[in-house]
Write a protein that holds these residues in place. Sequence first.
Motif, PDB file in Angstrom:
ATOM      1  N   TYR A  93      73.908  63.273  38.390  1.00  0.00           N
ATOM      2  CA  TYR A  93      73.449  63.786  37.099  1.00  0.00           C
ATOM      3  C   TYR A  93      74.639  64.389  36.349  1.00  0.00           C
ATOM      4  N   ASN A  94      74.762  64.054  35.081  1.00  0.00           N
ATOM      5  CA  ASN A  94      75.731  64.726  34.222  1.00  0.00           C
ATOM      6  C   ASN A  94      74.986  65.794  33.431  1.00  0.00           C
ATOM      7  N   ASP A  95      75.023  67.018  33.941  1.00  0.00           N
ATOM      8  CA  ASP A  95      74.343  68.130  33.280  1.00  0.00           C
ATOM      9  C   ASP A  95      75.252  68.866  32.304  1.00  0.00           C
ATOM     10  N   PRO A 127      77.009  59.471  30.281  1.00  0.00           N
ATOM     11  CA  PRO A 127      77.002  60.371  29.127  1.00  0.00           C
ATOM     12  C   PRO A 127      76.345  61.713  29.482  1.00  0.00           C
ATOM     13  N   PRO A 128      76.606  62.742  28.687  1.00  0.00           N
ATOM     14  CA  PRO A 128      75.908  64.020  28.889  1.00  0.00           C
ATOM     15  C   PRO A 128      74.388  63.814  28.869  1.00  0.00           C
ATOM     16  N   GLY A 129      73.715  64.535  29.771  1.00  0.00           N
ATOM     17  CA  GLY A 129      72.268  64.461  29.806  1.00  0.00           C
ATOM     18  C   GLY A 129      71.709  63.222  30.492  1.00  0.00           C
ATOM     19  N   HIS A 130      72.566  62.419  31.115  1.00  0.00           N
ATOM     20  CA  HIS A 130      72.129  61.200  31.776  1.00  0.00           C
ATOM     21  C   HIS A 130      72.470  61.253  33.263  1.00  0.00           C
ATOM     22  N   PHE A 131      71.931  60.285  34.000  1.00  0.00           N
ATOM     23  CA  PHE A 131      72.298  60.145  35.410  1.00  0.00           C
ATOM     24  C   PHE A 131      72.525  58.673  35.735  1.00  0.00           C
ATOM     25  N   PHE A 132      73.258  58.440  36.819  1.00  0.00           N
ATOM     26  CA  PHE A 132      73.561  57.074  37.256  1.00  0.00           C
ATOM     27  C   PHE A 132      73.385  57.013  38.764  1.00  0.00           C
ATOM     28  N   ASP A 133      72.764  55.942  39.241  1.00  0.00           N
ATOM     29  CA  ASP A 133      72.550  55.755  40.676  1.00  0.00           C
ATOM     30  C   ASP A 133      73.635  54.845  41.239  1.00  0.00           C
ATOM     31  N   THR A 180      74.683  38.289  37.921  1.00  0.00           N
ATOM     32  CA  THR A 180      74.447  38.957  36.640  1.00  0.00           C
ATOM     33  C   THR A 180      73.921  40.369  36.861  1.00  0.00           C
ATOM     34  N   PRO A 181      74.570  41.393  36.293  1.00  0.00           N
ATOM     35  CA  PRO A 181      74.153  42.764  36.576  1.00  0.00           C
ATOM     36  C   PRO A 181      72.987  43.260  35.745  1.00  0.00           C
ATOM     37  N   GLY A 182      72.772  42.695  34.572  1.00  0.00           N
ATOM     38  CA  GLY A 182      71.777  43.237  33.655  1.00  0.00           C
ATOM     39  C   GLY A 182      72.459  43.937  32.490  1.00  0.00           C
ATOM     40  N   ARG A 183      71.867  43.859  31.304  1.00  0.00           N
ATOM     41  CA  ARG A 183      72.486  44.383  30.091  1.00  0.00           C
ATOM     42  C   ARG A 183      72.697  45.891  30.151  1.00  0.00           C
ATOM     43  N   GLY A 184      71.904  46.579  30.935  1.00  0.00           N
ATOM     44  CA  GLY A 184      72.013  48.037  30.987  1.00  0.00           C
ATOM     45  C   GLY A 184      73.350  48.531  31.474  1.00  0.00           C
ATOM     46  N   TYR A 185      74.088  47.709  32.212  1.00  0.00           N
ATOM     47  CA  TYR A 185      75.407  48.087  32.708  1.00  0.00           C
ATOM     48  C   TYR A 185      76.494  47.882  31.643  1.00  0.00           C
ATOM     49  N   LEU A 186      76.193  47.128  30.614  1.00  0.00           N
ATOM     50  CA  LEU A 186      77.215  46.676  29.677  1.00  0.00           C
ATOM     51  C   LEU A 186      77.294  47.522  28.414  1.00  0.00           C
ATOM     52  N   THR A 187      76.465  48.546  28.329  1.00  0.00           N
ATOM     53  CA  THR A 187      76.423  49.394  27.137  1.00  0.00           C
ATOM     54  C   THR A 187      76.555  50.856  27.541  1.00  0.00           C
ATOM     55  N   GLY A 238      75.614  54.396  27.868  1.00  0.00           N
ATOM     56  CA  GLY A 238      74.292  54.991  27.791  1.00  0.00           C
ATOM     57  C   GLY A 238      73.172  53.967  27.855  1.00  0.00           C
ATOM     58  N   GLY A 239      73.453  52.773  28.413  1.00  0.00           N
ATOM     59  CA  GLY A 239      72.460  51.716  28.493  1.00  0.00           C
ATOM     60  C   GLY A 239      71.327  52.058  29.440  1.00  0.00           C
ATOM     61  N   SER A 240      70.406  51.097  29.596  1.00  0.00           N
ATOM     62  CA  SER A 240      69.163  51.360  30.318  1.00  0.00           C
ATOM     63  C   SER A 240      69.375  51.646  31.799  1.00  0.00           C
ATOM     64  N   VAL A 241      70.570  51.400  32.323  1.00  0.00           N
ATOM     65  CA  VAL A 241      70.840  51.725  33.722  1.00  0.00           C
ATOM     66  C   VAL A 241      71.196  53.207  33.894  1.00  0.00           C
ATOM     67  N   TYR A 242      71.452  53.888  32.776  1.00  0.00           N
ATOM     68  CA  TYR A 242      71.740  55.323  32.793  1.00  0.00           C
ATOM     69  C   TYR A 242      70.462  56.067  32.426  1.00  0.00           C
ATOM     70  N   GLY A 243      69.794  56.638  33.434  1.00  0.00           N
ATOM     71  CA  GLY A 243      68.535  57.318  33.185  1.00  0.00           C
ATOM     72  C   GLY A 243      68.725  58.670  32.515  1.00  0.00           C
TER      73      GLY A 243
END
Length: 580
Positions: A76-78, A111-117, A554-561, A563-568
Amino acid sequence: MRSILRIGYLVLGLATAIQGSLVLHDDSFQPDHILRVTARDYTQACMERYSVLVNGSSPGPELRFQEGKVSWIRVYNDMEDSNVTMHWHGLTAFTAPFSDGTPLASQWPIPPGHFFDYEVRPEVGYAGTYFYHSHVSFHAVTAWGALIVDSIEPAPYEYDEERIIALSDFFTKTDEEIVDGLTSTNFTWSGETSAVLVNGQGRLATNATGSCKLAAISVEPGKTYRLRFIGATALSFVSLSIESHDVLEIIEADGHYTKPVKTSYLQIASGQRYSVLLRAKSESELRNEKSRQFYFQLTTMGRPTVLTTFAVLEYPSSTTTDLITVPATPPLPVANITYGWLDYTVEPYYPDYDFPTVEEVTRRIIINVHQNVSERTVWLQNGYDWVQTFPKSPYLVDIYEGTLDLNASYKRAIDSGYGFDNQTRLFPAKMGEVLEIVWQNRGTVDNGGVENHPFHAHGRHFYDIGGGDGLYNLTENEERLKGTHPIPRDTSMLYAYRKETTALAPSGWRAWRIRVTDAGVWMMHCHVLQHMVMGMQTVFTFGDQTDIKAQARTPGRGYLTYGGSVYGNATYSPSVRHFF
């Protein structure tokens, strides 16, 4: 047996990666570890400093993984005003390529306020001592923690218990002040470290007054201990020895078991790790010593000023251990650098048949490193620096997006004669190549100054084939290598050999060999944080676009942006690809 297991896990991992799909990490998903990164005022060495912390402390919590087993770590990026990543120092990330934790190289930062697994699976054969740290800005001076990989088989050495002894630096300036000073046209040095801390504890200097306690490492009489040393320093190259305990036996270096090497001291640079066996004194020996506590003595080397600090090895008793008093005179001789320490000496414990001979080398890359002063003070590799603001998006993202042509980059690199593409600032390599990478130290342009540099490689570990003064000489080094068995490492020291010389004069080299077998984007850089901020980083690409995409599909578009959808975040759960 270990090699068969390793091959089996690699084949299984590839099959699973091919079959993997996006998985929603909602409330039903439980990560193995959770790390929360914050920034606040924090007290160490009796001084308060605004610092980046992991789970509210420095160091952060110890993590334990197992060879061949997948672990998920939610980070988590708090923080409110800073990105973060987490790098698993020394571990590979071949088929989970977005988990290496290198911003603008292999992933967008969190990004701030997000998390990554992060998905991490240590390879079989890599049981040992590691650590994790943020790879953004100067965070790693405090945002780090120990990471231990347990073996699936019994360890080749017997010991009763183990202790972690992690070294870190303390600076009075904040991360932001340090980075601003290092990158400004009005260059301002960070200052030298004010203390070398052990497991986050220590005093500012010899004879310091106050109530700050030294770190205590407790052992019981007659037992054998595995001491796991971690070089989590930002700047300091440390010589370490233990009062009245001058027989240490090295059994591991950078996550690989070694044949035993007896020594009375260690030299530990930023990024390096060693395990040693310590046989604790018996009760009769302690009675003869008339003491139950002894000092760890730590001395910084290769810097303008020498700093000696301490921790305590204690044999607990009814008497309270004194963790306040610092000796007025160091109990051991203050150490100097031993150039080439362990070079051509340390050997792998298990037979290693993969070491590339000189006849197998397909290409030799000479990387000249020196400091330059023009508009800014920078560290250059073959005339160029690399900083996180240079690429506008991560190289790995550009590869998947089709905006980075690695074949063209490779041609430019070969045409340059240095193996370096100055347009992309990449060192590209083809699959199947066997590289010999030579780091060549040279004098600073303005004053001929030379410094020590612990170079660290992401991705596959390299075979360290030694180092020496002056210019690299292939013929002479091949003679030194005869009868030796180089060990894989991920961090080794490029020595300076002198404080200054003439501008651009050669002053020391370090050479590696590595097989290009795992496609991806891998950083190789000096692990001194100040030097990294000032540009002393390189990026290698192994394989072309087709190879890298085939490595993990293919990783999915969420990895390519960013703050994408892979960053909760607090409002949605991420959709994550399970690469294993």
